[in-house]
Scaffold this motif. Structure first.
Motif, PDB file in Angstrom:
ATOM      1  N   GLN A 228       0.800  -1.183  -0.003  1.00 53.52           N
ATOM      2  CA  GLN A 228      -0.058  -0.062   0.096  1.00 53.52           C
ATOM      3  C   GLN A 228       0.822   1.150   0.079  1.00 53.52           C
ATOM      4  O   GLN A 228       0.644   2.035  -0.852  1.00 53.52           O
ATOM      5  N   ALA A 229       2.065   1.427   0.595  1.00 57.37           N
ATOM      6  CA  ALA A 229       2.827   2.375   0.881  1.00 57.37           C
ATOM      7  C   ALA A 229       3.568   2.881  -0.439  1.00 57.37           C
ATOM      8  O   ALA A 229       3.586   3.756  -0.834  1.00 57.37           O
ATOM      9  N   THR A 230       3.875   1.488  -1.243  1.00 57.35           N
ATOM     10  CA  THR A 230       4.546   1.639  -2.471  1.00 57.35           C
ATOM     11  C   THR A 230       3.572   2.150  -3.525  1.00 57.35           C
ATOM     12  O   THR A 230       3.843   3.079  -4.351  1.00 57.35           O
ATOM     13  N   ALA A 231       2.119   1.616  -3.580  1.00 55.71           N
ATOM     14  CA  ALA A 231       1.107   1.946  -4.706  1.00 55.71           C
ATOM     15  C   ALA A 231       0.689   3.549  -4.083  1.00 55.71           C
ATOM     16  O   ALA A 231       0.290   4.066  -5.166  1.00 55.71           O
ATOM     17  N   ALA A 232       0.970   3.896  -3.064  1.00 52.99           N
ATOM     18  CA  ALA A 232       0.636   5.304  -2.794  1.00 52.99           C
ATOM     19  C   ALA A 232       1.575   6.345  -2.977  1.00 52.99           C
ATOM     20  O   ALA A 232       1.474   7.585  -2.740  1.00 52.99           O
ATOM     21  N   HIS A 233       2.814   5.703  -3.255  1.00 53.79           N
ATOM     22  CA  HIS A 233       3.971   6.510  -3.668  1.00 53.79           C
ATOM     23  C   HIS A 233       4.405   7.428  -2.405  1.00 53.79           C
ATOM     24  O   HIS A 233       4.916   8.626  -2.234  1.00 53.79           O
ATOM     25  N   LEU A 234       4.127   6.711  -1.313  1.00 51.35           N
ATOM     26  CA  LEU A 234       4.745   7.388  -0.092  1.00 51.35           C
ATOM     27  C   LEU A 234       6.370   7.334   0.102  1.00 51.35           C
ATOM     28  O   LEU A 234       6.894   6.338  -0.197  1.00 51.35           O
ATOM     29  N   THR A 235       6.739   8.389   0.686  1.00 59.71           N
ATOM     30  CA  THR A 235       8.295   8.089   0.880  1.00 59.71           C
ATOM     31  C   THR A 235       8.773   7.080   2.160  1.00 59.71           C
ATOM     32  O   THR A 235       7.632   6.981   2.922  1.00 59.71           O
ATOM     33  N   THR A 236       9.796   6.883   2.190  1.00 61.34           N
ATOM     34  CA  THR A 236      10.102   6.022   3.487  1.00 61.34           C
ATOM     35  C   THR A 236       9.676   6.894   4.787  1.00 61.34           C
ATOM     36  O   THR A 236       9.373   6.355   5.589  1.00 61.34           O
ATOM     37  N   SER A 237      10.068   8.158   4.730  1.00 67.79           N
ATOM     38  CA  SER A 237       9.826   9.022   6.109  1.00 67.79           C
ATOM     39  C   SER A 237       8.193   8.945   6.219  1.00 67.79           C
ATOM     40  O   SER A 237       7.962   8.909   7.116  1.00 67.79           O
ATOM     41  N   GLN A 238       7.717   9.056   5.239  1.00 70.27           N
ATOM     42  CA  GLN A 238       5.956   9.137   5.359  1.00 70.27           C
ATOM     43  C   GLN A 238       5.527   7.993   5.874  1.00 70.27           C
ATOM     44  O   GLN A 238       4.670   7.782   6.906  1.00 70.27           O
ATOM     45  N   THR A 239       6.148   6.852   5.182  1.00 75.44           N
ATOM     46  CA  THR A 239       5.480   5.552   5.788  1.00 75.44           C
ATOM     47  C   THR A 239       5.905   5.036   7.087  1.00 75.44           C
ATOM     48  O   THR A 239       5.064   4.834   7.928  1.00 75.44           O
ATOM     49  N   ASN A 240       7.222   5.550   7.612  1.00 74.16           N
ATOM     50  CA  ASN A 240       7.572   5.135   9.114  1.00 74.16           C
ATOM     51  C   ASN A 240       6.776   6.307   9.826  1.00 74.16           C
ATOM     52  O   ASN A 240       6.515   5.562  11.002  1.00 74.16           O
ATOM     53  N   SER A 241       6.560   7.580   9.557  1.00 68.90           N
ATOM     54  CA  SER A 241       5.784   8.282  10.409  1.00 68.90           C
ATOM     55  C   SER A 241       4.277   7.780  10.631  1.00 68.90           C
ATOM     56  O   SER A 241       3.842   7.787  11.723  1.00 68.90           O
ATOM     57  N   LEU A 242       3.690   7.351   9.539  1.00 71.24           N
ATOM     58  CA  LEU A 242       2.298   6.927   9.440  1.00 71.24           C
ATOM     59  C   LEU A 242       2.179   5.576  10.315  1.00 71.24           C
ATOM     60  O   LEU A 242       1.432   5.759  11.277  1.00 71.24           O
ATOM     61  N   ARG A 243       3.140   4.713  10.245  1.00 72.36           N
ATOM     62  CA  ARG A 243       3.323   3.564  11.044  1.00 72.36           C
ATOM     63  C   ARG A 243       3.300   3.821  12.668  1.00 72.36           C
ATOM     64  O   ARG A 243       2.750   3.242  13.508  1.00 72.36           O
ATOM     65  N   ALA A 244       4.181   4.687  12.841  1.00 74.60           N
ATOM     66  CA  ALA A 244       4.468   5.022  14.260  1.00 74.60           C
ATOM     67  C   ALA A 244       3.056   5.821  14.740  1.00 74.60           C
ATOM     68  O   ALA A 244       2.536   5.436  15.951  1.00 74.60           O
ATOM     69  N   GLU A 245       2.345   6.684  13.928  1.00 68.15           N
ATOM     70  CA  GLU A 245       1.156   6.996  14.404  1.00 68.15           C
ATOM     71  C   GLU A 245       0.112   6.061  14.604  1.00 68.15           C
ATOM     72  O   GLU A 245      -0.545   6.253  15.743  1.00 68.15           O
ATOM     73  N   VAL A 246      -0.027   4.961  13.557  1.00 67.53           N
ATOM     74  CA  VAL A 246      -0.994   3.909  13.845  1.00 67.53           C
ATOM     75  C   VAL A 246      -0.500   3.346  15.245  1.00 67.53           C
ATOM     76  O   VAL A 246      -1.456   3.066  15.949  1.00 67.53           O
TER      77      VAL A 246
END
Length: 191
Positions: free
Chosen positions: A38-56
């Motif tokens: 999902q992160a790849t398909a949404a074109h999220l950066t590594t930083s965005q993905t890691n921040s999102l995972r931490a927030e979840v």
């Protein structure tokens, strides 16, 4: 296989050190992070993905539930938490498109049966969609917003951390685009 894995780790480490803005890349096999596709398909950066995972993870520590998408927590069939991607105003529907996730309180029929709390003013940021008559912990502080789109006559009640009722909403359809502070709200009973 070992050389491929070492090359992948080397590239990932270099990207982190250089502050890469390249999209997060899903790994293969059993070491793949949950929802990496999902992160790849949404074109999220590594930083965005890691921040999102931490927030979840932070929100789930307060609300419980089960993560069912990169930015969605199912509250045991009694509601959902939709987490906004860092830097974006509204949560996305990551499994299917870049469109906003369906918001039961701002879209569709009036009297949808939902009470929605938003982390930011003007119905922005992370959203908790409440449907069942139970206590929902509030995982954020600061100003936010809410919409009471429940059935006619139903009022939500806000409680502080000592269990004292501090606010009761008007009956549906009612809202507050800039609720003064979530800081004092520990739980909401939407019924």
């Amino acid at each position: 296989m070992r050389a491929h894995r070492l090359a992948t780790i080397t590239v990932a480490a270099a990207a982190l050190l250089l502050g890469s803005t390249a999209p997060a890349i899903a790994t293969s096999g059993s070491d793949a992070a949950p929802f990496a596709a999902q992160a790849t398909a949404a074109h999220l950066t590594t930083s965005q993905t890691n921040s999102l995972r931490a927030e979840v993870r932070r929100i789930m520590a307060t609300t419980g539930g089960k993560q069912v998408a990169l930015n969605k927590i199912d509250l045991n069939g009694q509601g959902n938490v939709l987490v906004a991607i860092p830097g974006e105003a509204h949560p996305r529907n990551l499994p299917t498109s870049s469109a906003d996730e369906y918001d039961h309180c701002t879209e569709g029929d009036v009297y949808s049966g939902y009470f929605c709390a938003y982390a930011s003013p003007s119905y922005q940021g992370t959203e908790i969609q409440m449907f069942a008559c139970k206590a929902y912990p509030i995982p954020w502080v600061g100003n936010g917003s809410w919409i009471n789109d429940q059935y006619p006559g139903t009022q939500a009640r806000f409680y502080n951390n000592s269990g004292t009722k501090i606010f009761t909403t008007p009956v549906p359809f009612s809202w507050n685009t800039n609720y003064s502070t979530w800081t004092n709200v520990h739980t909401i009973w939407p019924c």
